[in-house]
Enzyme design. Sequence first.
Site, short mmCIF file in Angstrom:
data_model
loop_
_atom_site.label_atom_id
_atom_site.label_comp_id
_atom_site.label_asym_id
_atom_site.label_seq_id
_atom_site.Cartn_x
_atom_site.Cartn_y
_atom_site.Cartn_z
CG ASP A 177 -19.64 0.96 -18.17
OD1 ASP A 177 -19.63 1.90 -18.88
OD2 ASP A 177 -18.87 -0.38 -18.37
CD GLU A 272 -19.19 0.63 -26.03
OE1 GLU A 272 -18.65 1.37 -24.69
OE2 GLU A 272 -18.10 0.25 -26.99
P1 ATP Z 1 -14.99 -0.87 -16.18
O1 ATP Z 1 -16.43 -1.77 -16.69
O2 ATP Z 1 -15.09 0.55 -16.00
O3 ATP Z 1 -13.97 -1.24 -17.74
P2 ATP Z 1 -13.92 -3.17 -14.95
O4 ATP Z 1 -13.55 -2.78 -12.86
O5 ATP Z 1 -14.70 -3.57 -15.08
O6 ATP Z 1 -14.35 -1.56 -15.45
P3 ATP Z 1 -12.37 -4.94 -16.92
O7 ATP Z 1 -11.83 -5.08 -17.55
O8 ATP Z 1 -13.56 -5.73 -16.16
O9 ATP Z 1 -13.33 -3.31 -16.33
O10 ATP Z 1 -11.76 -6.05 -15.32
C1 ATP Z 1 -10.53 -5.13 -14.75
C2 ATP Z 1 -9.68 -6.39 -14.32
O11 ATP Z 1 -9.75 -7.08 -13.33
C3 ATP Z 1 -9.00 -7.13 -15.46
O12 ATP Z 1 -8.57 -7.19 -16.44
C4 ATP Z 1 -8.73 -8.11 -14.27
O13 ATP Z 1 -7.27 -8.51 -13.93
C5 ATP Z 1 -9.56 -7.99 -13.21
N1 ATP Z 1 -10.65 -9.10 -12.85
C6 ATP Z 1 -11.50 -9.27 -13.82
N2 ATP Z 1 -12.36 -9.89 -13.28
C7 ATP Z 1 -11.94 -11.57 -12.70
C8 ATP Z 1 -11.98 -12.06 -12.06
N3 ATP Z 1 -13.25 -12.63 -11.98
N4 ATP Z 1 -11.05 -12.37 -11.15
C9 ATP Z 1 -10.21 -11.46 -10.83
N5 ATP Z 1 -9.32 -10.44 -11.42
C10 ATP Z 1 -10.68 -10.01 -12.16
#
Ligand code: ATP
Length: 373
Positions: A177, A272
């Site tokens: 992203d 999307e």
């Molecule tokens: P992408 O955007 O590429 O999908 P991402 O790391 O942003 O990657 P997310 O699904 O937002 O993906 O977060 C992955 C995981 O991180 C979540 O499933 C959760 O376990 C953990 N997580 C997200 N936000 C928090 C938070 N505020 N505190 C603790 N853990 C978190």
Amino acid sequence: MVCGKPPTARSERADRSPHTGCLASTLGYDAKENCFFVAVSPDVGAREDLMKRIAVLTSGGDAPGMNAAIRAVVRTGIHHGWEMYGVRQGYEGLINGNMTPMTARDVSGILQQGGTVLGSARCPDFTTEDGRLKALRALNQNDIEGLVVIGGNGSQSGAHALSEMGFPVVGVASTIDNDLYGSEITIGVDTALNIALEAIDRLKVTASSHQRAFLVEVMGRNCGYLALMSGIAGGAEAVSIPEVETNPEALAQELRSSYQRGKSHAIIVVAEGAKYNADELLHYFDKHRDRLGFQLRATTLGHVQRGGAPGAFDRLLATRLGAAATDTLARGEHGVLMGLLRGEISATPLEEVAGKTKELDMGLWELAEILAK
Ligand code: ATP
């Protein structure tokens, strides 16, 4: 009967440290108790204090290059004399203690593969303190002393939360992203963009042959970076992103005037997460087909965009960030995200990264409009 003495904490660590080469353990015999034991000489014991057991995990959406980052973390860690562990399925595996040792050979042949060999997961449990306490317990039970978290926004918020609880964590910026604060570009973006461009280039060929209007939907639930950049680099006539509310009538007008200006094709790239994404625009164009005077054909790239083999840029970025994360832990530093800022590998405190998103450069939106003429 000759029996083994219950190992001391130090001798147990000696047994489980095949990669470090730091310890000189010796097998002894205790005549009084009539059993063998493992002993570690005191001077070598001092060196053992330097030895660490470090784990790595991948979290959130998979991104091409994650494997290159895992490989770099594992091999750099081994170079530092550490035992390296891989956690399966992101934070879910951390909570369940699903982690295994990783040798240099375990990361052979993965550099060029998309996805992540460790697996990834979305884990709502980790957003709770209770879930993170379970993870801390599992880390302690496995004698893990530091953690590298490879992932995007949410994953780095999780890394920050764990770091706030006192555990040494270093993040590696990885999401297609490209919305992560603390890195101008993240692992996977370049490869995902190239996959989108290949699709746009091909659609342009057929669009030109038949004077048709095509719509390509690319990933980006909340962030239009991929759509905007593939629109600019693919020469799209219009782009629709979550950050800018688009009027479908204006899009139709854009396509019509493209033909009037003598273009033989018309391509719209949509994210999307845009209010008018592929489904919404198709519905609108179908409903008003007679009035608009032309039909729109849609291609949704979806997960095709994630699965590609990482290109040179992502392999090198992932390798440099993974190695830098391990080196950071080796210097006794943690609580930071490793990313690319002004072309340099840089560390940004996780507390600055957590909960923030990188804003889209709206100058690029204006550029896309100018170039579409
Ligand atoms: P992408 O955007 O590429 O999908 P991402 O790391 O942003 O990657 P997310 O699904 O937002 O993906 O977060 C992955 C995981 O991180 C979540 O499933 C959760 O376990 C953990 N997580 C997200 N936000 C928090 C938070 N505020 N505190 C603790 N853990 C978190």
